[in-house]
Design a protein around this motif. Structure first.
Motif: not given
Length: 136
Positions: A20-45
Motif C-alpha cells: 500500500g505504500s507509494v513512491f515516485a520517480c521524478i525526471v526533472r525537465g522544463a520546470n527546472f528552467a523557470v527563473a526569477k526573470e519569469d516571475i518578474d515578467k509576471a509582476q503585472e499579472l
C-alpha cells in the motif's frame, strides 16, 4: 504565463507497492528552467491576482522568490508541497494554504502518517507549526 525552452518536458511516475505504500520517480525537465526573470515578467499579472499556486517541481530558490513576490503583490499563496523537499520555515509561514499527501505530511512532520486519525492530527500539527491558515 508560458515560456518555451529547449529543455524536454519532465515526468513523474507513481509506484504503488503491494503493502500500500507509494513512491515516485521524478525526471526533472522544463520546470527546472523557470527563473526569477519569469516571475518578474509576471509582476503585472501578480498585482491583479488573488491566488498564486506553486509546487515543488521548480527550483527551490525560485519557489522562495515566487512566494515572496506573490506576498508583496498581496496574493494568497497555495503551496502544493510535493515532491517533499526542505524549504525554509520563513517561506512556509508565508503560505496561506499548504497541500500535502501522506508522504509529504510525514516528511514535514518527521513522522509516519499511516491512517486517517494520524492524518487529522498531522494537519493540525502542520497548521500550527507553519502558522499557516490551512494545511490540506
Amino acid at each position: 504565463h508560458v515560456r518555451r525552452c529547449k529543455e524536454p518536458t519532465g515526468m513523474g511516475v507513481i509506484n504503488a507497492v503491494e503493502d500500500g505504500s507509494v513512491f515516485a520517480c521524478i525526471v526533472r525537465g522544463a520546470n527546472f528552467a523557470v527563473a526569477k526573470e519569469d516571475i518578474d515578467k509576471a509582476q503585472e499579472l501578480l498585482e491583479e491576482t488573488y491566488l498564486v499556486i506553486l509546487q515543488m517541481e521548480i527550483p527551490q530558490e525560485i519557489n522562495e522568490y515566487a512566494i515572496k513576490k506573490a506576498k508583496e503583490c498581496g496574493c494568497k499563496v497555495l503551496l502544493n508541497a510535493a515532491p517533499a523537499a526542505e524549504i525554509p520555515l520563513d517561506y512556509l509561514k508565508m503560505c496561506d494554504i499548504i497541500v500535502v499527501n501522506e508522504v509529504e505530511a510525514g516528511f514535514y512532520l518527521k513522522a509516519d502518517v499511516k491512517n486517517e486519525e494520524e492524518a487529522r492530527k498531522g494537519i493540525a500539527a502542520l497548521t500550527k507549526a507553519y502558522e499557516t491558515g490551512k494545511a490540506v
